[in-house]
Design an enzyme around this catalytic site. Structure first.
Site, PDB file in Angstrom:
ATOM      1  N   ASP A   1     -30.355  10.097  96.067  1.00 32.38           N
ATOM      2  CA  ASP A   1     -29.549   9.750  94.884  1.00 32.38           C
ATOM      3  C   ASP A   1     -30.308   8.849  93.900  1.00 32.38           C
ATOM      4  OD1 ASP A   1     -27.685   9.287  92.970  1.00 32.38           O
ATOM      5  OD2 ASP A   1     -26.068   8.757  94.342  1.00 32.38           O
TER       6      ASP A   1
ATOM      7  N   ASP B   1     -30.126   1.560  93.056  1.00 28.63           N
ATOM      8  CA  ASP B   1     -28.759   1.797  93.553  1.00 28.63           C
ATOM      9  C   ASP B   1     -28.785   2.163  95.032  1.00 28.63           C
ATOM     10  OD1 ASP B   1     -25.986   1.901  93.235  1.00 28.63           O
ATOM     11  OD2 ASP B   1     -25.990   4.037  92.728  1.00 28.63           O
ATOM     12  N   LEU B   2     -29.546   1.410  95.818  1.00 27.27           N
ATOM     13  CA  LEU B   2     -29.806   1.795  97.206  1.00 27.27           C
ATOM     14  C   LEU B   2     -28.758   1.215  98.155  1.00 27.27           C
ATOM     15  CD1 LEU B   2     -31.723   3.473  98.867  1.00 27.27           C
ATOM     16  CD2 LEU B   2     -33.254   1.515  99.052  1.00 27.27           C
ATOM     17  N   HIS B   3     -27.507   1.590  97.929  1.00 29.37           N
ATOM     18  CA  HIS B   3     -26.435   1.166  98.833  1.00 29.37           C
ATOM     19  C   HIS B   3     -26.432   2.042 100.088  1.00 29.37           C
ATOM     20  CE1 HIS B   3     -24.080   4.653  97.564  1.00 29.37           C
ATOM     21  NE2 HIS B   3     -24.277   4.294  96.289  1.00 29.37           N
ATOM     22  N   TRP B   4     -25.571   1.703 101.061  1.00 31.35           N
ATOM     23  CA  TRP B   4     -25.660   2.355 102.372  1.00 31.35           C
ATOM     24  C   TRP B   4     -25.278   3.830 102.350  1.00 31.35           C
ATOM     25  CZ3 TRP B   4     -21.436   0.044 106.164  1.00 31.35           C
ATOM     26  CH2 TRP B   4     -20.174   0.117 105.576  1.00 31.35           C
TER      27      TRP B   4
ATOM     28  N   GLY C   1     -29.363  14.158 107.185  1.00 31.86           N
ATOM     29  CA  GLY C   1     -28.581  13.547 108.260  1.00 31.86           C
ATOM     30  C   GLY C   1     -27.355  12.823 107.727  1.00 31.86           C
TER      31      GLY C   1
END
Length: 276
Positions: free
Chosen positions: A163, A125-128, A87
């Site tokens: 990622d 590294d769990l950015h938006w 998505g």
């Protein structure tokens, strides 16, 4: 500087470890909250004209900071990951309500908690841009944590994490991780910027020992995501709901893992345990 074979091997190992969580529905730990890897392969050759055409189309949006890959040599090596479509990323997805925001956070917390338990996973590294969302008519989503069934209300969202370049797992042949000390620029972002502060908080939590399992880093990224929802996203929210989210953002910094977050008051009422 291009990534070397060892770094590529690490990301592939992480993907394969997480993929087991998505397909082993009978295991002690289960979640489909990570992107499903269909195949991985190494190839060699000049960059495809059709891929260059696709790259130019994307670059025209002004959202890439990378160099056009036509400079790569004819014997260039690549790795290809074939994954399902998760998505739109959180940056570009339009949330409609606070219930959607809370359901999004909870799905991420559960996925991280399950992976912590199964393979000592940290995303790091769990950015938006690494949270994918698509709308679904499925009202509930299932997971399993330490043998306990979890039934989550989706609020119409299916959330997937992607990622794993900087991620860490304990695999069958040992610890797999990226040495973030090799990239000191990662920790030099502007003060007060939540994503930059999260990298620095991670370094303090791990004491720079990136091979060690330190699940607090997952909690730090959930704090970042809560901050992102409050400061960067626009959705219907009452004053009371905003206070609940703000209080959760503050509490998130005190948690030692995503697993501990599962029982936070913000998520009470949107999940049950045990078989239906």
């Amino acid at each position: 500087v291009q990534m070397g074979p060892n770094e590529i091997r690490s990301e592939t190992a992480v993907l394969k470890a997480l993929n087991k969580l998505c397909v082993d529905e009978d295991g002690k730990n289960y979640t489909n909250g990570f992107i499903n890897l269909r195949n991985a392969a190494v190839c060699r050759g000049p960059y495809s004209p059709k891929l260059l055409e696709a790259w130019d189309k994307y670059a025209a949006t002004g959202e890439t900071e990378n160099d056009r890959p036509d400079y790569l040599p004819a014997d260039q090596l690549y790795i290809t990951f074939v994954c399902e479509d998760g998505g739109a990323d959180l940056e570009h997805f339009e949330l409609r309500s606070t219930s959607e925001a809370i359901a999004l956070l909870f799905q991420i917390v559960v996925s991280l908690a399950v992976a912590e338990e199964e393979c000592e996973f940290e995303h790091r590294d769990l950015h938006w841009g690494n949270v994918l969302i698509k709308r679904t008519r499925t009202r509930q989503k299932q997971a399993r944590l330490s043998g306990v069934e979890l039934n989550m209300q989706t609020s119409g969202l299916d959330v997937t994490i992607i990622d794993f370049t900087l991620s860490r797992v304990t695999a069958e042949d040992g610890d797999v991780y990226c040495d973030l000390n090799a990239d000191p620029e990662l920790f030099k972002g502007p003060k007060g910027h939540c994503q930059s502060e999260t990298y620095r908080r991670m370094k303090r939590a791990t004491k720079g020992k990136w091979n060690k399992f330190t699940p607090k880093t997952n909690a730090l990224w959930v704090h970042y995501l809560a901050d992102t929802l409050l400061e960067q996203k626009d959705f219907n929210v009452t004053a009371e709901q905003k206070k609940e989210l703000t209080d959760f953002r503050a509490r998130a910094l005190d948690y030692k893992s995503a697993r501990d977050m599962v029982f936070d008051d913000l998520f009470s009422g949107i999940w049950t345990s045990g078989k239906n």
